[in-house]
Design a protein around this motif. Structure first.
Motif, short mmCIF file in Angstrom:
data_model
loop_
_atom_site.label_atom_id
_atom_site.label_comp_id
_atom_site.label_asym_id
_atom_site.label_seq_id
_atom_site.Cartn_x
_atom_site.Cartn_y
_atom_site.Cartn_z
N LYS A 170 109.35 83.36 -15.68
CA LYS A 170 108.07 83.44 -16.37
C LYS A 170 108.17 83.39 -17.89
O LYS A 170 107.16 83.28 -18.57
CB LYS A 170 107.35 84.73 -15.97
N ALA A 214 99.43 84.09 -16.46
CA ALA A 214 99.22 85.42 -15.88
C ALA A 214 100.56 86.07 -15.52
O ALA A 214 100.76 87.27 -15.72
CB ALA A 214 98.33 85.32 -14.65
N GLY A 215 101.49 85.26 -15.01
CA GLY A 215 102.81 85.79 -14.67
C GLY A 215 103.57 86.26 -15.89
O GLY A 215 104.27 87.27 -15.86
N MET A 234 102.17 89.67 -16.77
CA MET A 234 102.49 90.72 -15.80
C MET A 234 103.98 91.04 -15.70
O MET A 234 104.35 92.03 -15.09
CB MET A 234 101.95 90.34 -14.41
N THR A 235 104.84 90.22 -16.29
CA THR A 235 106.27 90.55 -16.28
C THR A 235 106.73 91.12 -17.61
O THR A 235 107.92 91.35 -17.82
CB THR A 235 107.13 89.30 -15.95
N ALA A 264 103.27 95.93 -18.96
CA ALA A 264 102.83 96.07 -17.58
C ALA A 264 103.83 96.89 -16.77
O ALA A 264 103.45 97.70 -15.91
CB ALA A 264 102.66 94.69 -16.95
N THR A 265 105.12 96.69 -17.06
CA THR A 265 106.15 97.45 -16.35
C THR A 265 106.06 98.93 -16.67
O THR A 265 106.15 99.78 -15.78
CB THR A 265 107.55 96.91 -16.72
N ARG A 289 103.11 100.50 -14.86
CA ARG A 289 103.38 100.73 -13.44
C ARG A 289 104.23 101.98 -13.24
O ARG A 289 104.03 102.74 -12.28
CB ARG A 289 104.08 99.51 -12.83
N ASP A 315 98.22 100.42 -12.51
CA ASP A 315 98.36 99.00 -12.22
C ASP A 315 97.39 98.22 -13.09
O ASP A 315 96.17 98.39 -12.99
CB ASP A 315 98.08 98.72 -10.74
N ALA A 338 96.87 95.10 -13.04
CA ALA A 338 96.53 93.82 -12.44
C ALA A 338 95.03 93.53 -12.56
O ALA A 338 94.63 92.39 -12.86
CB ALA A 338 96.95 93.78 -10.98
N VAL A 372 94.24 92.58 -16.19
CA VAL A 372 94.74 91.24 -16.48
C VAL A 372 93.87 90.19 -15.79
O VAL A 372 93.53 89.14 -16.36
CB VAL A 372 96.21 91.09 -16.04
N LYS A 373 93.46 90.48 -14.55
CA LYS A 373 92.63 89.55 -13.81
C LYS A 373 91.31 89.30 -14.52
O LYS A 373 90.83 88.16 -14.61
CB LYS A 373 92.37 90.09 -12.40
#
Length: 261
Positions: free
Chosen positions: A15, A205-206, A209-210, A214-215, A218, A223, A225, A228-229
């Protein structure tokens, strides 16, 4: 920092955007010799294999064993794990010894370092004269969606950021850089260097999220997600072509280079 990327190391490799070849040609032109280079905080080795095109050998180090397991193989690159408790003397010896290096690079990771320790090592291992240190980074300022990513997304993610990440989010303007300028930025004034990347909406998006933010979220039980969505939905409306069709994005990156004083 290693733990932030251990679990996602294989996905992380796929990514991350690729650095322009022109950057490495430019950096190679700044050093007097081209025998040996060090990529500190090498991650998956993207910069390591690129700089290897210009130097006889490259030592590439990282604290993350997971990242190194998925690093890009190259006959001129030697990957080494550097535990966080290595001393200054041990690091100097590991990467080649006093005055052994023509170039040291740090690609989007110096904000995780023990910066004073790292600079002490750099000042010992670079050749004098002729050796150069170059550091660079990027954030969510990605044209033409910087207002939604660096603006909206960064603001929403900020509570979950490791404080060190903010150095990158502020374009390394607050990063100490006690080295003599060589024409590529100076302390407090990094040079602007664009990085053009072809990405699909899913790729973008990847990438988000990587990232470490984001980590970290989590790990705290949050989350991101859904957040981000929502932001990516706004991006999709402006995407133009189908989301599966790659389009050219421009990461507004930044760089500092200098030689020991």
């Amino acid at each position: 920092m290693a733990g932030l990327y251990e679990k996602l190391s294989e996905t992380y490799v796929k990514k991350r955007p690729r650095y322009p070849k022109e950057w490495f040609s430019m950096l190679a032109s700044l050093t007097a010799g081209h025998h040996r280079a060090w990529d500190a905080g090498c991650g998956s080795g993207q910069a390591s294999v690129s700089i290897a095109e210009h130097y006889d050998s490259v030592v590439a180090t990282d604290v993350s064993e997971g990242q190194l397991r998925h690093a890009i193989a190259d006959p001129k690159v030697r990957y080494l794990h550097t535990p966080v408790d290595l001393s200054e003397d041990e690091l100097v010896a590991l990467v080649g010894g006093e005055g052994s290096l023509d170039l040291v690079i740090v690609a989007t990771s110096i904000h995780w370092f023990d910066v004073p320790l790292f600079y002490a090592v750099v000042n010992r291992v670079l050749k004098k004269p002729g050796g150069v240190l170059a550091v660079w980074g990027y954030n969510y300022d990605i044209h033409p969606f910087g207002d939604k990513l660096q603006g909206t997304l960064y603001g929403a993610m900020r509570p979950y950021m490791d404080p060190r990440t903010r150095l990158a989010m502020e374009r390394y303007r607050e990063l100490p850089f006690p080295f003599e300028p060589v024409g590529v930025g100076r302390e407090g004034e990094p040079a602007d260097v664009d990085m053009e990347v072809d990405m699909t909406l899913e790729d973008l998006a990847g990438f988000v999220m990587t990232g470490s933010v984001a980590t970290t979220a989590r790990e705290k039980g949050v989350d991101l997600a859904a957040l981000v969505k929502d932001v990516m939905k706004d991006v999709e409306e402006e995407w133009g072509d189908k989301p599966t069709v790659p389009r050219k994005l421009v990461f507004k990156a930044f760089m500092l280079a200098g030689k020991p004083k």
